[in-house]
Design a protein around this motif. Sequence first.
Motif, PDB file in Angstrom:
ATOM      1  N   LYS A  54      10.240  -9.697   7.586  1.00 15.55           N
ATOM      2  CA  LYS A  54       9.764 -10.535   7.578  1.00 15.55           C
ATOM      3  C   LYS A  54       8.878 -10.287   9.222  1.00 15.55           C
ATOM      4  CE  LYS A  54      11.723 -15.044   6.793  1.00 15.55           C
ATOM      5  NZ  LYS A  54      11.632 -16.566   6.597  1.00 15.55           N
ATOM      6  N   PRO A  55       8.777  -9.317   9.826  1.00 16.72           N
ATOM      7  CA  PRO A  55       8.963  -9.385  11.124  1.00 16.72           C
ATOM      8  C   PRO A  55       8.090 -10.601  12.006  1.00 16.72           C
ATOM      9  CG  PRO A  55       7.812  -7.827  10.255  1.00 16.72           C
ATOM     10  CD  PRO A  55       8.782  -8.544   8.793  1.00 16.72           C
ATOM     11  N   ASN A  56       6.807 -10.268  10.600  1.00 19.96           N
ATOM     12  CA  ASN A  56       5.301 -11.565  11.223  1.00 19.96           C
ATOM     13  C   ASN A  56       5.768 -13.096  11.158  1.00 19.96           C
ATOM     14  OD1 ASN A  56       4.083  -9.249  12.691  1.00 19.96           O
ATOM     15  ND2 ASN A  56       3.634  -8.529  10.664  1.00 19.96           N
ATOM     16  N   ALA A  57       6.693 -13.729  10.934  1.00 17.23           N
ATOM     17  CA  ALA A  57       7.115 -15.012  10.502  1.00 17.23           C
ATOM     18  C   ALA A  57       7.464 -15.406  12.146  1.00 17.23           C
ATOM     19  CB  ALA A  57       7.669 -14.823   9.572  1.00 17.23           C
ATOM     20  N   ASP A  58       6.864 -16.697  11.397  1.00 15.91           N
ATOM     21  CA  ASP A  58       7.414 -17.440  12.554  1.00 15.91           C
ATOM     22  C   ASP A  58       8.493 -17.784  12.947  1.00 15.91           C
ATOM     23  OD1 ASP A  58       7.450 -19.573  14.714  1.00 15.91           O
ATOM     24  OD2 ASP A  58       5.966 -20.622  13.936  1.00 15.91           O
ATOM     25  N   CYS A  59       9.570 -17.103  13.746  1.00 14.14           N
ATOM     26  CA  CYS A  59      11.333 -17.770  14.126  1.00 14.14           C
ATOM     27  C   CYS A  59      11.688 -18.842  13.966  1.00 14.14           C
ATOM     28  CB  CYS A  59      11.853 -16.731  14.797  1.00 14.14           C
ATOM     29  SG  CYS A  59      11.263 -16.661  15.865  1.00 14.14           S
ATOM     30  N   GLY A  60      10.604 -20.156  14.650  1.00 11.05           N
ATOM     31  CA  GLY A  60      10.997 -21.085  15.076  1.00 11.05           C
ATOM     32  C   GLY A  60      10.419 -21.363  16.429  1.00 11.05           C
ATOM     33  N   LEU A  61      11.075 -20.320  17.450  1.00  8.96           N
ATOM     34  CA  LEU A  61      11.111 -20.673  18.660  1.00  8.96           C
ATOM     35  C   LEU A  61       9.980 -20.677  19.612  1.00  8.96           C
ATOM     36  CD1 LEU A  61      13.691 -19.710  20.876  1.00  8.96           C
ATOM     37  CD2 LEU A  61      12.556 -16.718  20.939  1.00  8.96           C
ATOM     38  N   ARG A  62      10.778 -21.221  21.019  1.00 13.17           N
ATOM     39  CA  ARG A  62       9.270 -21.236  21.961  1.00 13.17           C
ATOM     40  C   ARG A  62       9.726 -20.946  22.931  1.00 13.17           C
ATOM     41  NH1 ARG A  62       7.693 -20.839  17.342  1.00 13.17           N
ATOM     42  NH2 ARG A  62       5.348 -21.748  16.204  1.00 13.17           N
ATOM     43  N   ASP A  63       8.819 -20.957  24.269  1.00 14.83           N
ATOM     44  CA  ASP A  63       8.690 -20.228  24.933  1.00 14.83           C
ATOM     45  C   ASP A  63       7.555 -21.369  26.101  1.00 14.83           C
ATOM     46  OD1 ASP A  63       8.849 -19.900  27.372  1.00 14.83           O
ATOM     47  OD2 ASP A  63       8.434 -17.509  27.527  1.00 14.83           O
ATOM     48  N   PRO A  64       8.348 -22.165  26.768  1.00 18.80           N
ATOM     49  CA  PRO A  64       8.087 -23.075  27.344  1.00 18.80           C
ATOM     50  C   PRO A  64       6.826 -23.356  28.344  1.00 18.80           C
ATOM     51  CG  PRO A  64      10.560 -23.515  28.582  1.00 18.80           C
ATOM     52  CD  PRO A  64      10.134 -22.639  26.982  1.00 18.80           C
ATOM     53  N   ALA A  65       6.610 -22.040  28.536  1.00 24.08           N
ATOM     54  CA  ALA A  65       5.533 -21.347  29.839  1.00 24.08           C
ATOM     55  C   ALA A  65       4.737 -20.694  28.858  1.00 24.08           C
ATOM     56  CB  ALA A  65       5.929 -19.784  30.299  1.00 24.08           C
ATOM     57  N   GLN A  66       5.007 -20.743  27.586  1.00 25.68           N
ATOM     58  CA  GLN A  66       3.124 -20.506  26.038  1.00 25.68           C
ATOM     59  C   GLN A  66       3.802 -21.607  25.457  1.00 25.68           C
ATOM     60  OE1 GLN A  66       4.098 -16.109  26.895  1.00 25.68           O
ATOM     61  NE2 GLN A  66       1.752 -16.691  26.595  1.00 25.68           N
ATOM     62  N   PRO A  67       4.420 -22.580  25.087  1.00 24.50           N
ATOM     63  CA  PRO A  67       4.263 -23.157  24.384  1.00 24.50           C
ATOM     64  C   PRO A  67       4.018 -23.326  22.916  1.00 24.50           C
ATOM     65  CG  PRO A  67       3.462 -25.031  26.069  1.00 24.50           C
ATOM     66  CD  PRO A  67       3.488 -23.538  26.555  1.00 24.50           C
ATOM     67  N   LYS A  68       2.524 -23.252  22.988  1.00 22.84           N
ATOM     68  CA  LYS A  68       1.676 -23.145  21.261  1.00 22.84           C
ATOM     69  C   LYS A  68       1.791 -21.794  21.214  1.00 22.84           C
ATOM     70  CE  LYS A  68      -0.941 -27.178  21.705  1.00 22.84           C
ATOM     71  NZ  LYS A  68       0.053 -27.797  21.982  1.00 22.84           N
ATOM     72  N   LYS A  69       2.252 -20.681  21.906  1.00 23.70           N
ATOM     73  CA  LYS A  69       2.211 -19.533  21.219  1.00 23.70           C
ATOM     74  C   LYS A  69       3.645 -19.281  20.251  1.00 23.70           C
ATOM     75  CE  LYS A  69       2.884 -14.596  22.301  1.00 23.70           C
ATOM     76  NZ  LYS A  69       3.765 -13.943  22.654  1.00 23.70           N
ATOM     77  N   VAL A  70       3.077 -18.265  19.417  1.00 25.39           N
ATOM     78  CA  VAL A  70       4.078 -18.372  17.724  1.00 25.39           C
ATOM     79  C   VAL A  70       5.111 -17.335  18.479  1.00 25.39           C
ATOM     80  CG1 VAL A  70       4.533 -18.096  15.734  1.00 25.39           C
ATOM     81  CG2 VAL A  70       2.923 -19.350  16.250  1.00 25.39           C
ATOM     82  N   ILE A  71       6.023 -17.556  18.403  1.00 27.55           N
ATOM     83  CA  ILE A  71       6.818 -16.650  18.369  1.00 27.55           C
ATOM     84  C   ILE A  71       7.415 -15.648  17.294  1.00 27.55           C
ATOM     85  CG2 ILE A  71       9.388 -15.044  19.916  1.00 27.55           C
ATOM     86  CD1 ILE A  71       8.939 -17.057  21.774  1.00 27.55           C
ATOM     87  N   ARG A  72       7.345 -14.756  16.571  1.00 27.73           N
ATOM     88  CA  ARG A  72       7.745 -14.191  15.733  1.00 27.73           C
ATOM     89  C   ARG A  72       8.920 -12.841  15.424  1.00 27.73           C
ATOM     90  NH1 ARG A  72       2.204  -9.899  15.597  1.00 27.73           N
ATOM     91  NH2 ARG A  72       3.772 -10.092  17.636  1.00 27.73           N
ATOM     92  N   TYR A  73       9.268 -13.404  14.482  1.00 25.20           N
ATOM     93  CA  TYR A  73      10.914 -12.086  14.275  1.00 25.20           C
ATOM     94  C   TYR A  73      10.661 -11.261  15.194  1.00 25.20           C
ATOM     95  CZ  TYR A  73      12.877 -15.762  11.036  1.00 25.20           C
ATOM     96  OH  TYR A  73      13.439 -16.726  10.832  1.00 25.20           O
TER      97      TYR A  73
END
Length: 955
Positions: A485-504
């Motif tokens: 599931k490459p496009n699923a949200d892996c839960g990780l976040r980057d404090p520089a772009q906190p709202k951006k979902v990081i996919r697997y």
Amino acid sequence: MKPRRFTFFMLAAASLLNAQTAPTSSQSHSNGTSAKQEEAKALLACGQMVADQLALLKIPDTRAPRFQGKVSEATALCRGGAQALQFRATPWVDWTNYWGTGDMSSLPTGFISKKLPAQRGVAGALEDLELQRIELIKFNLFDNAGTFSEYVQGRNGVGGPAIKVWPEMRLQPSDPNYNAVGGDGDQVCKGDLIRWRTVTGICNDILNPAMGSSGMLFGRNVEFEAAFPDLGLDQLARNRHGNRLSLLEPDPQVISRRLFTRIQSSPDKCQAGYGLPNDSKDANCDYQKAPFFNVLAAYWIQFMTHDWFSHLDEGHNAPEYMKVGCETKLVNNVEVPLTPEDIAKLGCRPDDQMDKSYVAQDTPPGTFESGGHTYLARAPKTMANTNTAWWDASQLYGFDDTSRQRVKRDPADNAKLLLVPAAGQPGPGYLPVFGPNDPINPEWAGQEATGFPDNWTVGLSFLHNLFAREHNSFVAEFRRVAAQKPNADCGLRDPAQPKKVIRYKDVTPDELFEIARLVVAAEIAKIHTTEWTPQLLYNEPLYLGMNGNWNGLLGENGGLLSKALSDIVVRNFGKSKDVAKATTWYSVFASGPGIFGLGSKVSGYDITNPKYTNGGVNHFGSPFNFPEEFVSVYRLHPLVPDLLEYRDLKGDPNKIVKRIPVVETFQGKATPFMETMGIANWGLTLGRQRLGLLTLHNSPMFLQNLKLSRLDSPTQQIDVVALDIIRDRERGVPRFNEFRRQYGLRQLTSFDDFMDPGVAPGSPEQLEQQETVKTLRELYGQHVCDASKVITDAQVNEDGSPINDCLGHPDGTLIDNIEDVDTAVGYLAEYRRPHGFAISETQFVVFILNASRRLFSDRFFTSCFRPEFYTTLGIDWVNHNGPGPVQMEKGAPNGHVQPVSPLKRILIRNIPELASELDPVINAFDPWARDRGQYYSLAWKPRPGAESDDSFANQ
Ligand code: HEM
């Protein structure tokens, strides 16, 4: 008093007393009372206990009237009946005599219900331990880095223990991240610096960037004035030791040989730990074995200490050398030179030399005044911890730029650690060997490449290889899910772009490497807290207590209540400026939800805001680092046997096929053993063999005679046991009796106090203990005491008077020099121990404080244990002990329905050859062939299928 509880106990007691039935013989107790009468007495005492407890729960304002692990007579009676009163006069803590705190024999017999008294006993033990922890947090934190005066005096109206940010924990201008955290303005870590565990350990605490990082100073758990008694700077210390101490007096090698040497039944088969040619199984080195703890557990704790601390720099100490004893002995209380005959008889080496310990500061520490008292601002000397103090798996991943270069990544997948195949061995391979360009101490050539390579043997090789495999297993699973599931949200976040979902599929190899490190470090902390420690301290209160530290006393699925308590703790107490709330009650309430994950579930969590990311940590007003005293009690060298009982999984696992000297696996010699024999056989070997008891006359012979080619000395050899004593003296660890007083334990008044009053008169155990007392008297001597000399301010006598040089003996009489006993000698000489304790109570009290703090202070174990940092897969992996749902163990071992243990899962996952061997194993640190029997049995009995195991034949 709480009237309802009191009335309950009175009514229950009365009904029992009225039911006067004649005791049957099985109900008759040794003191002639029936079980029912005893039960009634205990219940009556419970009423009184409730009243006593209310008085006890007031934590004293000063250190002198501390709890000392001693309860009132009524409390002891309520929790343990008549047998709990027997040992109240000894120096040792009371809770170990309560019902339910030992094996089956600790449960009451003949009672209407065994369950209730056992619960009272176990709950009472937990209460005593929590009280100790509160007092330890209140009285035993002494930071060397310059914050201590504010800890005592407070800052801008905030009490010291509630201070949370310290200028001393700022990064220095020389640090490459100085500007990134705010330079000479307010320093706050942000961006990439807060996403993972950094190499040097900076920015774990977002507001105190340097805390716990490599090179910060070790702290202390004892008053600075009590440290370095040998220097005689303090009047109390001078009174205590009467000018009798120095670095080499009493002689450390003489102590080593007379008190620590393993007694051999056939020395020719041991050869001072070097065994027989060709690793013959006919070799034999006797050692005292712990039936409930295996050699894997010994290497585990060495593996842990390599994560937490080191005084050495790249495997060496300061450039100057020093002599290390084998020079004098005490005759009529005077040190006189050893004769050549003495030296030959002792087998010590006067020509040994060692590099001196590094000292960070030895200038006068300065003083400050507060409340009419003059305090030292730090210890007279300080030492740096060259490792990160965090539980961050730095032994695997490195702790500074040099050690990081030793960590090899897989060029085919940079998220993985490099493993290379070994000829003929199945599985994912082994750590590569150091190459010619690696930054290493020459002694480490030929070893497997890893962050912390010092004192390598096949045991460390096993654990480093296992966790490198585990790192890669996590990466492989992440990649598997990412492919699914490459496009699923892996839960990780980057404090520089906190709202951006990081996919697997967005996760880079570098990011995945760091996530895997977070996961591996958390798994290690979980294994240590819920698997290693409950086996080291094998009884019900500690099982509950340690699982409480992790999952909370409310249990793993504490659910809403757990979350609610966690919120209360963090919201009300974590930010509190009220000292009592911020420290005293924080610890108590944290026992509810557990320390692990504290602050991670608060509503409105925002990863850009330190209020949330840093919100779950509590340093109790004193920046976190390990104290010197912690290092001292982790000198656990007696755990290691001289010979490893090698077994072959493909043959008969019950047969010992070789006896391989540990010393023959030292440094680079470990690697061929690992690669040719294979990790599975080493797992079987280390898992089945019992480790050495932590007691006197049980130190490895090979460590007393260790060859270190790096030494620029005539013998190039060192007695590590003697060195243990010397290092403690160099680093100013108080001697044993003051050490106990400082930690709130009861003092000893003579060498005889070491004797266990519970052993049968005339038994071999008692004779051995009497012999030890005699030897202690010969080594440390006696003096005529002077009652006018006060020797401590850590405690007072029961009547409130100061403790003086006579320790309660008549003034002017000859008394034992009990004050001079080295701490490592004292804690090994404690013959009376809680049931199933592989360590002594003195070592344990150090652990209560520092093991909790190691969790309380680390945001990756508290407020940042969240998918934004670990990914959802990572959080589940840690919580479930691997991929997929949690797996449950068969039955209810020791009465607890429990998950399959984390280390068992890791072993089976990464060394599948061990699956059937491990199937019956509940705790991977219990010898794998032992039948655990019922309720914390320590019996050395084979489990079904292991009846023919050689180790049961040669007890
Ligand atoms: C198995 C083989 C082992 C070897 C060859 C070994 C060797 C050594 C040596 C040579 C030192 C002295 C360093 C110095 O002060 O110059 C030392 C220190 C130490 N060892 Fe071991 N050791 C072994 C096992 C263990 C185990 C099982 C533990 C358990 C925790 C342990 C804990 C320690 C500690 C805490 C220190 C003090 C470190 C420091 O000062 O920072 N060792 N060891």
